[in-house]
Design a protein around this motif. Structure first.
Motif, PDB file in Angstrom:
ATOM      1  N   GLY A  24     -17.891  17.107  -2.558  1.00  0.00           N
ATOM      2  CA  GLY A  24     -18.961  17.955  -2.413  1.00  0.00           C
ATOM      3  C   GLY A  24     -19.970  17.834  -3.485  1.00  0.00           C
ATOM      4  N   GLU A  25     -20.840  19.073  -3.453  1.00  0.00           N
ATOM      5  CA  GLU A  25     -21.995  19.014  -4.456  1.00  0.00           C
ATOM      6  C   GLU A  25     -21.308  19.623  -5.911  1.00  0.00           C
ATOM      7  OE1 GLU A  25     -24.986  21.523  -3.276  1.00  0.00           O
ATOM      8  OE2 GLU A  25     -25.693  19.895  -1.641  1.00  0.00           O
ATOM      9  N   LYS A  26     -20.164  20.415  -5.759  1.00  0.00           N
ATOM     10  CA  LYS A  26     -19.398  20.831  -7.151  1.00  0.00           C
ATOM     11  C   LYS A  26     -18.959  19.523  -7.870  1.00  0.00           C
ATOM     12  CE  LYS A  26     -17.251  25.010  -5.920  1.00  0.00           C
ATOM     13  NZ  LYS A  26     -17.665  26.052  -6.731  1.00  0.00           N
ATOM     14  N   GLY A  27     -18.521  18.589  -7.123  1.00  0.00           N
ATOM     15  CA  GLY A  27     -17.822  17.263  -7.669  1.00  0.00           C
ATOM     16  C   GLY A  27     -16.566  17.390  -8.114  1.00  0.00           C
ATOM     17  N   TYR A  28     -15.967  18.545  -7.579  1.00  0.00           N
ATOM     18  CA  TYR A  28     -14.459  18.581  -7.767  1.00  0.00           C
ATOM     19  C   TYR A  28     -13.980  19.247  -6.772  1.00  0.00           C
ATOM     20  CZ  TYR A  28     -15.426  22.911  -9.878  1.00  0.00           C
ATOM     21  OH  TYR A  28     -15.893  24.447 -10.278  1.00  0.00           O
ATOM     22  N   ALA A  29     -12.647  19.480  -6.543  1.00  0.00           N
ATOM     23  CA  ALA A  29     -12.036  20.425  -5.887  1.00  0.00           C
ATOM     24  C   ALA A  29     -11.213  21.361  -6.468  1.00  0.00           C
ATOM     25  CB  ALA A  29     -11.088  19.627  -4.718  1.00  0.00           C
ATOM     26  N   PRO A  30     -11.714  22.751  -6.204  1.00  0.00           N
ATOM     27  CA  PRO A  30     -11.018  23.806  -7.327  1.00  0.00           C
ATOM     28  C   PRO A  30      -9.850  24.221  -6.621  1.00  0.00           C
ATOM     29  CG  PRO A  30     -12.726  24.518  -5.615  1.00  0.00           C
ATOM     30  CD  PRO A  30     -12.873  23.221  -5.444  1.00  0.00           C
ATOM     31  N   GLY A  31      -8.998  25.028  -7.323  1.00  0.00           N
ATOM     32  CA  GLY A  31      -7.750  25.452  -6.664  1.00  0.00           C
ATOM     33  C   GLY A  31      -6.450  24.942  -7.119  1.00  0.00           C
ATOM     34  N   GLY A  32      -5.400  25.572  -6.502  1.00  0.00           N
ATOM     35  CA  GLY A  32      -3.899  25.133  -7.259  1.00  0.00           C
ATOM     36  C   GLY A  32      -3.635  23.908  -7.213  1.00  0.00           C
ATOM     37  N   ILE A  33      -4.209  22.931  -6.208  1.00  0.00           N
ATOM     38  CA  ILE A  33      -3.885  21.477  -6.219  1.00  0.00           C
ATOM     39  C   ILE A  33      -5.244  20.505  -6.367  1.00  0.00           C
ATOM     40  CG2 ILE A  33      -1.791  21.752  -4.846  1.00  0.00           C
ATOM     41  CD1 ILE A  33      -3.526  20.792  -2.397  1.00  0.00           C
ATOM     42  N   GLY A  34      -6.226  20.852  -7.329  1.00  0.00           N
ATOM     43  CA  GLY A  34      -7.240  20.438  -7.589  1.00  0.00           C
ATOM     44  C   GLY A  34      -7.125  19.196  -8.166  1.00  0.00           C
ATOM     45  N   ILE A  35      -6.166  18.707  -9.070  1.00  0.00           N
ATOM     46  CA  ILE A  35      -6.293  17.536  -9.646  1.00  0.00           C
ATOM     47  C   ILE A  35      -5.780  16.370  -8.375  1.00  0.00           C
ATOM     48  CG2 ILE A  35      -5.058  15.984 -11.002  1.00  0.00           C
ATOM     49  CD1 ILE A  35      -4.263  18.357 -12.857  1.00  0.00           C
ATOM     50  N   ALA A  36      -4.890  16.677  -7.617  1.00  0.00           N
ATOM     51  CA  ALA A  36      -4.551  15.710  -6.451  1.00  0.00           C
ATOM     52  C   ALA A  36      -5.594  15.775  -5.619  1.00  0.00           C
ATOM     53  CB  ALA A  36      -3.453  16.243  -5.630  1.00  0.00           C
ATOM     54  N   GLN A  37      -6.627  16.684  -5.070  1.00  0.00           N
ATOM     55  CA  GLN A  37      -7.584  16.765  -4.194  1.00  0.00           C
ATOM     56  C   GLN A  37      -8.793  16.065  -4.961  1.00  0.00           C
ATOM     57  OE1 GLN A  37      -7.640  21.089  -3.113  1.00  0.00           O
ATOM     58  NE2 GLN A  37      -7.099  20.546  -1.111  1.00  0.00           N
ATOM     59  N   THR A  38      -9.052  16.316  -5.926  1.00  0.00           N
ATOM     60  CA  THR A  38     -10.385  15.749  -6.525  1.00  0.00           C
ATOM     61  C   THR A  38     -10.157  14.171  -6.660  1.00  0.00           C
ATOM     62  OG1 THR A  38     -10.526  17.807  -7.750  1.00  0.00           O
ATOM     63  CG2 THR A  38     -11.755  15.420  -8.538  1.00  0.00           C
ATOM     64  N   LEU A  39      -8.872  13.690  -7.208  1.00  0.00           N
ATOM     65  CA  LEU A  39      -8.906  12.284  -7.310  1.00  0.00           C
ATOM     66  C   LEU A  39      -8.550  11.525  -5.946  1.00  0.00           C
ATOM     67  CD1 LEU A  39      -6.236  12.089 -10.316  1.00  0.00           C
ATOM     68  CD2 LEU A  39      -8.682  11.943 -10.200  1.00  0.00           C
ATOM     69  N   GLU A  40      -7.866  12.299  -4.884  1.00  0.00           N
ATOM     70  CA  GLU A  40      -7.777  11.619  -3.731  1.00  0.00           C
ATOM     71  C   GLU A  40      -9.450  11.581  -2.879  1.00  0.00           C
ATOM     72  OE1 GLU A  40      -5.006  10.623  -1.665  1.00  0.00           O
ATOM     73  OE2 GLU A  40      -3.406  11.063  -2.925  1.00  0.00           O
ATOM     74  N   TYR A  41      -9.725  12.728  -2.925  1.00  0.00           N
ATOM     75  CA  TYR A  41     -11.391  12.839  -2.499  1.00  0.00           C
ATOM     76  C   TYR A  41     -12.135  11.801  -3.257  1.00  0.00           C
ATOM     77  CZ  TYR A  41      -9.979  17.145   0.021  1.00  0.00           C
ATOM     78  OH  TYR A  41      -9.398  18.118   0.744  1.00  0.00           O
ATOM     79  N   ALA A  42     -12.215  11.492  -4.518  1.00  0.00           N
ATOM     80  CA  ALA A  42     -12.903  10.313  -5.053  1.00  0.00           C
ATOM     81  C   ALA A  42     -12.926   9.195  -4.365  1.00  0.00           C
ATOM     82  CB  ALA A  42     -12.904  10.811  -6.506  1.00  0.00           C
ATOM     83  N   TYR A  43     -11.457   8.902  -4.242  1.00  0.00           N
ATOM     84  CA  TYR A  43     -11.330   7.368  -3.744  1.00  0.00           C
ATOM     85  C   TYR A  43     -11.581   7.339  -2.435  1.00  0.00           C
ATOM     86  CZ  TYR A  43      -8.624   4.064  -1.330  1.00  0.00           C
ATOM     87  OH  TYR A  43      -7.987   3.031  -0.556  1.00  0.00           O
ATOM     88  N   ASN A  44     -11.553   8.173  -1.545  1.00  0.00           N
ATOM     89  CA  ASN A  44     -12.084   8.330  -0.174  1.00  0.00           C
ATOM     90  C   ASN A  44     -13.662   8.295  -0.044  1.00  0.00           C
ATOM     91  OD1 ASN A  44      -9.481  10.851   0.612  1.00  0.00           O
ATOM     92  ND2 ASN A  44      -9.290   8.638   0.708  1.00  0.00           N
ATOM     93  N   GLU A  45     -14.227   9.179  -0.705  1.00  0.00           N
ATOM     94  CA  GLU A  45     -15.709   8.911  -0.896  1.00  0.00           C
ATOM     95  C   GLU A  45     -16.221   7.538  -1.398  1.00  0.00           C
ATOM     96  OE1 GLU A  45     -16.544  13.595  -1.655  1.00  0.00           O
ATOM     97  OE2 GLU A  45     -15.813  12.489  -3.344  1.00  0.00           O
TER      98      GLU A  45
END
Length: 777
Positions: A491-512
């Motif tokens: 989203g607009e934050k540019g990352y996924a915050p929270g306890g599994i934020g590395i995994a989520q941010t990296l996966e989401y970036a690829y999906n986007e």
């Protein structure tokens, strides 16, 4: 004349049998060992994830029915079977393969018994008082489409075989006045079905259904939201004369999830179920059906059943269409023939017998899911709870998205593109029927389970479209991909915050990035710009001071750095540590390398990752092949100008992580992913980035691998990879030719594979460090 005809027919049958036996010894199905990975043992795995979690029973390629022994109902035993268990509680018509959560299915559990009727199964620790039986482990046999075992408590031989929507059991009984086939209609892996119905149709036939809801546990012990009904239509070879139903009086208000169902209190009620003799119809919360009969010594009694997820009429139609008689051996031969057809999509030459067994069993395991749940007439259960029909595609289910987008679905784009097309159609129509504007990430029988993370269907869709697999509603599919990354994304934050934020941010970036690719191809320039930019959001969680990815809190501050740093399991990650998860930037390897400090630093870090991996490759903190996030990592060496290290490590992984044994998989099979990695790598190909048509070339295990192509989707008939001078020591590519012309790239485009032809590799014992070098990094 009559005697002459009889002799001729006997001779013809003998010759046919001999030819069949000779052929069988050379067919792909003959190499399949369904016991590979058939263990849930945490003791052998050394970690709670267990081992392969496959099942050894009879199935057909992508079939609705998997007729398999079950040894356990509760716990983290998704397949319902584990090799080290010493007793069997019955033979179920549905199973899950290789899943790493509390499982589901295991419905319509059939068991042959003698003597007094017992209405509870009993447990592994205390089988006494239950209908489960000890069995002779040396008697247990399994092959593609067949399973058999000797149940020693009552000396009953049990055999199973299957058709796509139905199955047959053959029981060889001892002499006994009170022999029996009993069916536990309430049984379900990981819980119980919550409501059942059974009706005696005629002197040989019963029909009914079992309703499975989240209240009865099952997938994720209810957290996976599985909600389905299994309909059955079953026939017996002996008439129903002394039969009945058992019905346990489960009090209203009782919790019916796996721990409660397995409790002594609950099982006492089941053990004391009312036995209702000669009742012809019954609905209840915990039912079973039995039929008693006398048997002579070694008398064979058979039962066959069709199942459906739509209706009892569908189950009946499925059975009558597929199994018209009681010829068990003929049905077994049909199942084997189906496997030979499916497995012949890849032919291998060379390699050892053990390697061929590992290869074809791996290919077999990639052909369990995503399974069909359309009936023979095309009817299938929709996400709206209604029956639907399609002549355009086969409805597929069990999409373990987070696992299978990496290797399993890319493999199918080559050898089975129609399946990929089916899957996209299945997921698009499911969202339509459920009135959702996003793709499900882990689908089981229409359930939106929410299991794992990311938006893996965007990867499958982008990869399919890139490879010309497009027989679905493109606009709907694209809009669902956009809806997915908008609902679950950086989203607009540019990352996924929270306890599994590395995994989520990296996966989401690829999906986007995948959505950005789709937007580019479908000419949506504003979306392309937006989502390709979001594909760069992986950079927003890279801490230059620590030199690695690090999770952020809601307001952007870094989460506290642990003492063990990036080696800390679950620090911003899911089932991994940041060292393992941090390599997942497949959409921008060049950018990742620059962020990490450049090529030499990254190479040294990768070398360390592999050097510290234990020899047995079991669950570990370095290259953890038992878990999916690192499955692309060996191929990064190709991108870094060290293709000989991709060759070295893929051969090492094939040798060390895959064996022809029960413990032959170092981690969960994960619905085809673990095996698909092997099939691709052992063939000499594997993608880093699904959605990009580039396929990395690596060192094949076999001297020749031929991939059969689908003429509806590919221009060529077959693509072959030949490895000259290949051996256990000659693992390095010295030179290559594509269709007779010198070829110096360590990768090949999917279009060149689909065009058909031959990639010829010359192998040697030492790396040729000038072949396949990419100069772009």
């Amino acid at each position: 004349m009559f005697n002459l005809i009889r002799k001729y027919l006997a001779l013809t049958a003998l010759l046919a049998l001999s030819a069949t036996q000779t052929l069988r010894a050379q067919t792909p199905a003959s190499y399949v060992n369904p016991f590979i990975g058939a263990s849930t043992s945490t003791a052998d795995a050394g970690v709670y994830h267990g081992l392969g979690k496959t099942f050894p029973g009879a199935a057909t390629p992508y079939g609705m029915v998997q007729l398999s022994p079950n040894t356990i109902t509760g716990g983290d035993n998704g397949s319902g079977y584990s090799y080290e268990h010493t007793s069997i509680e019955g033979f179920a018509f549905t199973q899950m393969s290789g899943i790493g959560w509390y499982g589901d299915l295991g419905n319509f559990l059939v068991m042959p018994t003698v003597g007094p009727l017992r209405t509870k199964a009993g447990t592994i620790a205390h089988p006494e008082g239950g209908y489960r039986s000890m069995y002779a482990k040396p008697s247990e046999k399994a092959s593609a489409g067949y399973y058999s075992v000797l149940l020693t408590d009552n000396n009953i031989k049990a055999e199973a075989t299957a058709a796509p929507h139905s199955g047959m059991l053959r029981f060889t009984f001892p002499k006994n006045k009170l022999s029996r086939i009993q069916i536990d209609l309430a049984r379900r892996v990981g819980g119980t079905s919550t409501l059942q119905y059974v009706k005696v149709v005629d002197a040989y036939t019963i029909q009914g259904w079992m309703k499975c809801t989240p209240d009865g546990g099952g997938w994720g012990n209810g957290d996976g939201h599985a909600d389905y009904t299994v309909y059955f239509y079953a026939k017996f070879s002996k008439p129903l004369k002394d039969y009945g139903v058992w019905s346990a009086d489960i009090p209203d208000g009782w919790v019916r999830k796996r721990e409660e169902v397995g409790s002594d209190k609950y099982q006492d009620v089941v053990a004391n179920a009312a036995i209702l003799k000669n009742i012809k119809e019954k609905q209840g919360k915990h039912l079973g059906f039995y039929t008693n009969f006398a048997t002579t010594e070694n008398e064979r009694v058979l039962m066959k059943a069709g199942i459906s997820f739509v209706s009892t009429a569908g189950a009946k139609n499925n059975l009558l269409a597929e199994i018209k008689d009681w010829n068990f051996e003929a049905l077994r031969q049909k199942a084997t023939a189906l496997w030979n057809i499916a497995l012949s999509k890849i032919a291998v030459q060379g390699g050892t017998l053990e390697q061929k067994k590992v290869f074809y069993t791996a290919l077999y395991h990639t052909m369990i899911d995503p399974r069909i749940i359309s009936d023979v007439d095309g009817n299938y259960p929709g996400g709206d709870g209604k029956a639907h029909k399609s002549a355009v595609f086969k409805k597929r289910t069990i999409f373990s998205g987070w696992d299978v987008f990496r290797s399993q679905m890319p493999l199918q784009t080559i050898i089975n593109p129609s399946l990929v097309n089916d899957l996209v159609n299945s997921m698009v129509t499911l969202a339509d029927q459920k009135q959702k504007n996003y793709f499900e990430r882990w689908e089981l029988l229409n359930a939106y389970s929410g299991c794992m993370l990311g938006n893996p269907m965007t990867s499958v869709l982008a990869d399919a479209y890139a490879k010309g697999i497009r027989n679905y509603d493109l606009d709907k599919a694209y809009n669902l991909a956009v809806g997915s990354v908008e609902k679950f994304g950086n989203g607009e934050k540019g990352y996924a915050p929270g306890g599994i934020g590395i995994a989520q941010t990296l996966e989401y970036a690829y999906n986007e990035w995948c959505v950005g690719q789709l937007a580019t191809w479908l000419k949506h320039p504003a979306d392309a710009k937006k989502y390709l930019a979001r594909g760069q959001s992986y950079k927003n969680i890279f801490d230059k001071d620590k030199g690695w990815f690090r999770p952020r809190e809601d307001e952007g501050e870094w989460k506290a750095w642990p003492d063990s740093g990036r080696m800390t399991q679950w620090y911003g990650t899911f089932e991994t540590n940041p060292y393992q998860q941090g390599w997942f930037v497949p959409q921008d390897v060049d950018g990742m390398v620059a962020l990490m400090g450049g090529k030499q630093k990254v190479l040294a870090d990768l070398d360390n990752l592999f050097a510290k991996t234990p020899d047995n490759m079991m669950w570990n903190d370095y290259y953890n092949h038992a878990n999916e996030p690192v499955h692309h990592v060996p191929f990064l060496y190709n991108r870094l100008g060290r293709p000989w290290l991709t060759q070295k490590w893929t051969r090492e992984i094939c040798r060390r992580a895959y064996k022809n044994s029960v413990e032959g998989l170092v981690g969960n099979e994960d619905v085809g992913q673990m095996s698909a990695w092997y099939v691709l790598a052992a063939s000499g190909l594997h993608p880093v980035t699904p959605g990009d048509t580039r396929q990395e070339i690596t060192s094949p295990v076999f001297d020749k691998v031929t991939l059969k192509l689908d003429p509806k989707y590919a221009k060529g008939k077959a693509f072959s990879i030949i490895a000259k001078n290949n051996s256990a020591s000659n693992i390095y590519i010295q030179s290559a030719k594509l269709n007779g012309k010198t070829y110096n790239k360590c990768y090949i485009d999917y279009a060149e594979i689909a065009a058909g032809g031959t990639l010829e590799l010359t192998m040697g014992a030492e790396p040729n460090k000038s072949w396949g070098i990419n100069q772009h990094i």
